[in-house]
Write a protein that holds these residues in place. Structure first.
Motif, PDB file in Angstrom:
ATOM      1  N   GLU A 224       0.832  -1.203   0.000  1.00 41.63           N
ATOM      2  CA  GLU A 224       0.000   0.000   0.000  1.00 41.63           C
ATOM      3  C   GLU A 224       0.869   1.257   0.000  1.00 41.63           C
ATOM      4  OE1 GLU A 224      -3.475   2.202   2.702  1.00 41.63           O
ATOM      5  OE2 GLU A 224      -2.755   0.197   3.231  1.00 41.63           O
ATOM      6  N   GLU A 225       1.909   1.254   0.808  1.00 46.02           N
ATOM      7  CA  GLU A 225       2.813   2.402   0.874  1.00 46.02           C
ATOM      8  C   GLU A 225       3.561   2.597  -0.437  1.00 46.02           C
ATOM      9  OE1 GLU A 225       3.896   2.288   5.652  1.00 46.02           O
ATOM     10  OE2 GLU A 225       4.934   0.946   4.258  1.00 46.02           O
ATOM     11  N   LEU A 226       3.964   1.501  -1.066  1.00 46.82           N
ATOM     12  CA  LEU A 226       4.692   1.591  -2.331  1.00 46.82           C
ATOM     13  C   LEU A 226       3.777   2.056  -3.469  1.00 46.82           C
ATOM     14  CD1 LEU A 226       6.922  -1.588  -2.009  1.00 46.82           C
ATOM     15  CD2 LEU A 226       7.694   0.796  -1.966  1.00 46.82           C
ATOM     16  N   TYR A 227       2.525   1.639  -3.457  1.00 42.26           N
ATOM     17  CA  TYR A 227       1.575   2.124  -4.465  1.00 42.26           C
ATOM     18  C   TYR A 227       1.359   3.631  -4.304  1.00 42.26           C
ATOM     19  CZ  TYR A 227       0.108  -2.188  -6.779  1.00 42.26           C
ATOM     20  OH  TYR A 227       0.082  -3.324  -7.549  1.00 42.26           O
ATOM     21  N   ASP A 228       1.320   4.094  -3.060  1.00 43.80           N
ATOM     22  CA  ASP A 228       1.169   5.528  -2.807  1.00 43.80           C
ATOM     23  C   ASP A 228       2.396   6.296  -3.301  1.00 43.80           C
ATOM     24  OD1 ASP A 228      -0.244   7.816  -1.528  1.00 43.80           O
ATOM     25  OD2 ASP A 228       1.527   7.812  -0.243  1.00 43.80           O
ATOM     26  N   LEU A 229       3.582   5.751  -3.044  1.00 43.41           N
ATOM     27  CA  LEU A 229       4.802   6.372  -3.550  1.00 43.41           C
ATOM     28  C   LEU A 229       4.804   6.389  -5.070  1.00 43.41           C
ATOM     29  CD1 LEU A 229       7.510   4.897  -1.145  1.00 43.41           C
ATOM     30  CD2 LEU A 229       6.858   7.301  -1.345  1.00 43.41           C
ATOM     31  N   ALA A 230       4.370   5.311  -5.678  1.00 45.61           N
ATOM     32  CA  ALA A 230       4.326   5.231  -7.141  1.00 45.61           C
ATOM     33  C   ALA A 230       3.428   6.315  -7.720  1.00 45.61           C
ATOM     34  CB  ALA A 230       3.842   3.852  -7.571  1.00 45.61           C
ATOM     35  N   SER A 231       2.297   6.547  -7.076  1.00 50.87           N
ATOM     36  CA  SER A 231       1.383   7.594  -7.532  1.00 50.87           C
ATOM     37  C   SER A 231       2.056   8.959  -7.505  1.00 50.87           C
ATOM     38  CB  SER A 231       0.131   7.606  -6.652  1.00 50.87           C
ATOM     39  OG  SER A 231      -0.739   8.661  -7.009  1.00 50.87           O
ATOM     40  N   ASN A 232       2.812   9.218  -6.454  1.00 51.43           N
ATOM     41  CA  ASN A 232       3.528  10.488  -6.354  1.00 51.43           C
ATOM     42  C   ASN A 232       4.660  10.584  -7.376  1.00 51.43           C
ATOM     43  OD1 ASN A 232       2.623  12.305  -3.995  1.00 51.43           O
ATOM     44  ND2 ASN A 232       2.561  10.252  -3.100  1.00 51.43           N
ATOM     45  N   MET A 233       5.317   9.465  -7.672  1.00 56.70           N
ATOM     46  CA  MET A 233       6.377   9.483  -8.685  1.00 56.70           C
ATOM     47  C   MET A 233       5.800   9.828 -10.059  1.00 56.70           C
ATOM     48  SD  MET A 233       8.886   8.920  -6.727  1.00 56.70           S
ATOM     49  CE  MET A 233       7.884   9.478  -5.350  1.00 56.70           C
ATOM     50  N   LYS A 234       4.631   9.297 -10.354  1.00 60.13           N
ATOM     51  CA  LYS A 234       3.985   9.596 -11.635  1.00 60.13           C
ATOM     52  C   LYS A 234       3.632  11.080 -11.741  1.00 60.13           C
ATOM     53  CE  LYS A 234       1.935   5.012 -12.328  1.00 60.13           C
ATOM     54  NZ  LYS A 234       0.661   4.249 -12.375  1.00 60.13           N
ATOM     55  N   LYS A 235       3.165  11.654 -10.644  1.00 67.03           N
ATOM     56  CA  LYS A 235       2.839  13.086 -10.641  1.00 67.03           C
ATOM     57  C   LYS A 235       4.091  13.926 -10.837  1.00 67.03           C
ATOM     58  CE  LYS A 235      -1.180  12.503  -7.602  1.00 67.03           C
ATOM     59  NZ  LYS A 235      -1.733  12.752  -6.234  1.00 67.03           N
ATOM     60  N   LEU A 236       5.185  13.539 -10.200  1.00 64.92           N
ATOM     61  CA  LEU A 236       6.438  14.266 -10.379  1.00 64.92           C
ATOM     62  C   LEU A 236       6.923  14.158 -11.813  1.00 64.92           C
ATOM     63  CD1 LEU A 236       8.414  13.367  -7.114  1.00 64.92           C
ATOM     64  CD2 LEU A 236       7.829  15.674  -7.901  1.00 64.92           C
ATOM     65  N   GLU A 237       6.768  12.986 -12.401  1.00 66.60           N
ATOM     66  CA  GLU A 237       7.213  12.777 -13.778  1.00 66.60           C
ATOM     67  C   GLU A 237       6.496  13.705 -14.748  1.00 66.60           C
ATOM     68  OE1 GLU A 237       7.952   8.957 -16.759  1.00 66.60           O
ATOM     69  OE2 GLU A 237       6.234   8.952 -15.386  1.00 66.60           O
ATOM     70  N   GLN A 238       5.259  14.068 -14.419  1.00 66.30           N
ATOM     71  CA  GLN A 238       4.489  14.982 -15.275  1.00 66.30           C
ATOM     72  C   GLN A 238       4.963  16.429 -15.150  1.00 66.30           C
ATOM     73  OE1 GLN A 238       0.440  14.341 -14.017  1.00 66.30           O
ATOM     74  NE2 GLN A 238       0.321  12.292 -14.914  1.00 66.30           N
TER      75      GLN A 238
END
Length: 285
Positions: A224-238
């Motif tokens: 769950e924590e890693l999925y949340d981090l992944a979501s933030n990484m995608k936002k940063l990538e944008q």
């Protein structure tokens, strides 16, 4: 583009071939990840000979995040081995140039200690670092909450942006003034994300026990924590061109496993890695 790696390459047993020697660890590491943090440069500035060896052992596209020497960041407790501040900075510049000339320098990481708070004096010192490292991309990482207070947060981000510093975004325990909040906001075309774990006890008790280094970064992220981090990484990538993610939660050897899971969640396939030379009876990672 999101790139994932670990802090250091020498202590991640799950990614080494069973018959690998100590000298082959960097090669094995570079068959899994495209970036790495050189954390040994914090304790002593590496020699040109060592840097050239690391460059030779890694693929053409591999990149190093080089952590600034402790005398530069204000961590040094012993006597400074350099006769002057200018000599110290020049030695580190030569180190960074060795990586840069091989097109393998991602950035210099300047991580300040918890007592480096948001004051005019410290802001001026960061400006001085900008002058000294004008030829290199530099990431700034704070460990004092005052830089992200309600009154100073936007000023801090604006300051980093105006001086073309890379923002080091940290996921770490929220343990008082000696820790910073997770602020996934880029200040340049690159963003560095350092993932330290969420061990509040270990963070607060740093230095109070003999094995504090083993406790401080002891943390295993759940899915769950890693999925949340992944979501933030995608936002940063944008919002920026490149996102560099480094897992530092390795007291219990969880960093490589967590990094691999994040890679799977983000469906990333890193190109240009060293070829995996599997042992005869060894399965895939």
């Amino acid at each position: 583009m999101i790139k994932i790696g670990l802090t250091g390459w020498g202590d991640h047993p799950s990614i080494y071939r069973t018959n690998s020697s100590k000298r082959e660890k960097l090669y094995d590491y570079s068959s899994h990840f495209p970036i790495v943090e050189v954390d040994t440069s914090f304790y002593a500035i590496p020699s040109t000979t060592n840097i050239e060896k690391w460059v030779r052992e890694t693929p053409e596209q591999f990149q190093f995040i080089v952590k600034a020497y402790q005398g530069i960041t204000g961590h040094l407790r012993d006597e400074n081995p350099f006769e002057s501040r200018s000599e110290m900075f020049e030695a580190f510049r030569q180190c960074a140039k060795s990586f840069q000339s091989a097109n393998k320098l991602a950035m210099i990481l300047v991580q300040f200690p918890p007592w480096f708070d948001c004051t005019t004096k410290n802001v001026q010192y960061i400006r001085y670092i900008k002058q000294q490292f004008a030829d290199f991309p530099v990431a700034i990482e704070f460990r004092n909450q005052t830089w992200y207070s309600k009154e100073r947060k936007q000023e801090t981000l604006d300051f980093l942006n105006e001086n073309e510093f890379i923002h080091s975004v940290c996921d770490e325990p929220q343990a008082g003034v000696g820790s910073i909040p997770f602020v996934p906001i880029p200040t340049s075309n690159k963003t560095l994300v350092r993932i330290h774990g969420r061990n509040v006890f270990g963070w607060r008790n740093s230095g109070s026990t003999e094995n504090w280094r083993e406790v401080r970064f002891l943390y295993d992220y759940n899915d769950e924590e890693l999925y949340d981090l992944a979501s933030n990484m995608k936002k940063l990538e944008q919002q920026c061109d490149e996102v560099y993610v480094l897992f530092n939660n390795n007291s219990g050897h969880h960093a490589a496993k967590n990094a691999k899971t994040l890679q799977e969640i983000l469906d990333l396939d890193f190109e240009g890695l060293s070829p995996k030379q599997l042992d005869l009876f060894e399965g895939e990672f």
